[in-house]
Structure formats: structure tokens, C-alpha cells
Write a protein that holds these residues in place. Structure first.
Motif, PDB file in Angstrom:
ATOM      1  N   ASP A  21       0.809  -1.220   0.000  1.00 20.96           N
ATOM      2  CA  ASP A  21       0.000   0.000   0.000  1.00 20.96           C
ATOM      3  C   ASP A  21       0.842   1.270   0.000  1.00 20.96           C
ATOM      4  O   ASP A  21       0.303   2.373   0.056  1.00 20.96           O
ATOM      5  N   GLY A  22       2.171   1.132  -0.005  1.00 25.73           N
ATOM      6  CA  GLY A  22       3.042   2.290  -0.057  1.00 25.73           C
ATOM      7  C   GLY A  22       3.469   2.845   1.288  1.00 25.73           C
ATOM      8  O   GLY A  22       4.155   3.860   1.347  1.00 25.73           O
ATOM      9  N   LEU A  23       3.072   2.195   2.382  1.00 27.72           N
ATOM     10  CA  LEU A  23       3.545   2.629   3.694  1.00 27.72           C
ATOM     11  C   LEU A  23       4.990   2.201   3.866  1.00 27.72           C
ATOM     12  O   LEU A  23       5.403   1.154   3.373  1.00 27.72           O
ATOM     13  N   VAL A  24       5.757   3.005   4.573  1.00 29.68           N
ATOM     14  CA  VAL A  24       7.152   2.691   4.862  1.00 29.68           C
ATOM     15  C   VAL A  24       7.281   2.500   6.358  1.00 29.68           C
ATOM     16  O   VAL A  24       6.723   3.270   7.143  1.00 29.68           O
ATOM     17  N   VAL A  25       8.004   1.463   6.753  1.00 24.85           N
ATOM     18  CA  VAL A  25       8.299   1.251   8.172  1.00 24.85           C
ATOM     19  C   VAL A  25       9.809   1.295   8.330  1.00 24.85           C
ATOM     20  O   VAL A  25      10.549   0.789   7.488  1.00 24.85           O
ATOM     21  N   SER A  26      10.250   1.947   9.399  1.00 24.28           N
ATOM     22  CA  SER A  26      11.677   1.997   9.690  1.00 24.28           C
ATOM     23  C   SER A  26      11.898   1.590  11.133  1.00 24.28           C
ATOM     24  O   SER A  26      11.121   1.929  12.019  1.00 24.28           O
ATOM     25  N   GLY A  27      12.960   0.808  11.342  1.00 25.86           N
ATOM     26  CA  GLY A  27      13.336   0.374  12.683  1.00 25.86           C
ATOM     27  C   GLY A  27      14.689   0.961  13.037  1.00 25.86           C
ATOM     28  O   GLY A  27      15.542   1.133  12.168  1.00 25.86           O
TER      29      GLY A  27
END
Length: 160
Positions: A21-27
Motif C-alpha cells: 500500500d506504499g507505507l514505509v516502516v523503519s526500525g
């Protein structure tokens, strides 16, 4: 043209992933986890338990709101609509986790760690299915092969 996304983390980012869906997650270090929209605006942020570094994040291939995040020796399963508490936690590794991979049916989760082991978790039964100990050094990556949901490829610092 490159853009700079700001105000998301207070420490170094260690991993990224993008949903269908185009969401970005960063850790990041210290257990920091941030969800971003396509424009680079922060949607939500949380800190995972024990302040262990978030070393890998991956979205479910079937359920775009399900997120797997490794921190220390733990894998947390999160619903991105409410990041406050993990839906599920798996603690099957004895060393720091380096990489996560979910097969295309979202039935198996491969977890590669510093001991060189790859633990396979059956996500339906929520139990450890197999332990593959093929590497004599840190296993840096393990990825399920497309269209072969039971087969994976791994690599490690043992050059195998």
C-alpha cells in the motif's frame, strides 16, 4: 529528486521496508519503530520492549496491516493500526536476530540469527516448526523462494 524525511527517529535507522500500500516502516536503535506515509510524514511511532535495536521489519504479503519486527532475540507481530502492544511475540532464538522472511502464503516465518541458525515458525500453529543449523557463523539473510513456499535461500558470514 531525493527528499529528506525528518522527525521520525532519535537514533540510527537500522532497517526499512515498504508495504504493498506504499507505507514505509523503519526500525532503529533502542527499539524505535516508525510508520510513514508515501509523502514522508510520520503516521505512528512506538518503542518495542526492552529497548533492543530493531534489526529487521517486514510486512505480511497477504495482510498489509500485519508487520513483523525483530528486536534482540524476539519477533513481535504488530497491527499497524495500533502499535502500542504486539499482537503476538515469538522468542525462539538465542542470539540476536538479523533477518526475517515470510513466505508468500503468510504461513511460515524464517528467522536468521547470529548463531548461524534459521528458525522456521509455523504462523498458523504459532510454534517452532524447524531449526536449520547450516551456517558455522552469523546468518545474515534467509529468504523464501517465490512460488516455492517451503524452500528458502540463506547466506552468512561463513561464505556459504
Amino acid at each position: 529528486m531525493a527528499e529528506r524525511w525528518t522527525n521520525g527517529h532519535s537514533s540510527s535507522i537500522l532497517c526499512l521496508n515498504v508495504s504493498k500500500d506504499g507505507l514505509v516502516v523503519s526500525g532503529a536503535e533502542g527499539g524505535e519503530l516508525t510508520i510513514w506515509n508515501e509523502e514522508g510524514s510520520r503516521i505512528e511511532q512506538t518503542w518495542l520492549q526492552k529497548a533492543d535495536d530493531v534489526t529487521c521489519v517486514i510486512f505480511s504479503p497477504i495482510c498489509p496491516r500485519r508487520l513483523y519486527a525483530s528486536h534482540g532475540e524476539t519477533v513481535s507481530v504488530l497491527d499497524i493500526r495500533c502499535l502500542k502492544e504486539p499482537v503476538e511475540c515469538f522468542h525462539v532464538n538465542e542470539e540476536e536476530i538479523n533477518y526475517l522472511s515470510v513466505n508468500e502464503t503468510d504461513g511460515l516465518l524464517a528467522v536468521a540469527d547470529d548463531s548461524g541458525a534459521i528458525k522456521i515458525i509455523d504462523l498458523e500453529s504459532k510454534k517452532l516448526s524447524r531449526c536449520l543449523s547450516r551456517h558455522s557463523n552469523i546468518c545474515t539473510s534467509a529468504v523464501f523462494r517465490p512460488q516455492r513456499p517451503q524452500c528458502l535461500v540463506s547466506c552468512g558470514l561463513d561464505m556459504k
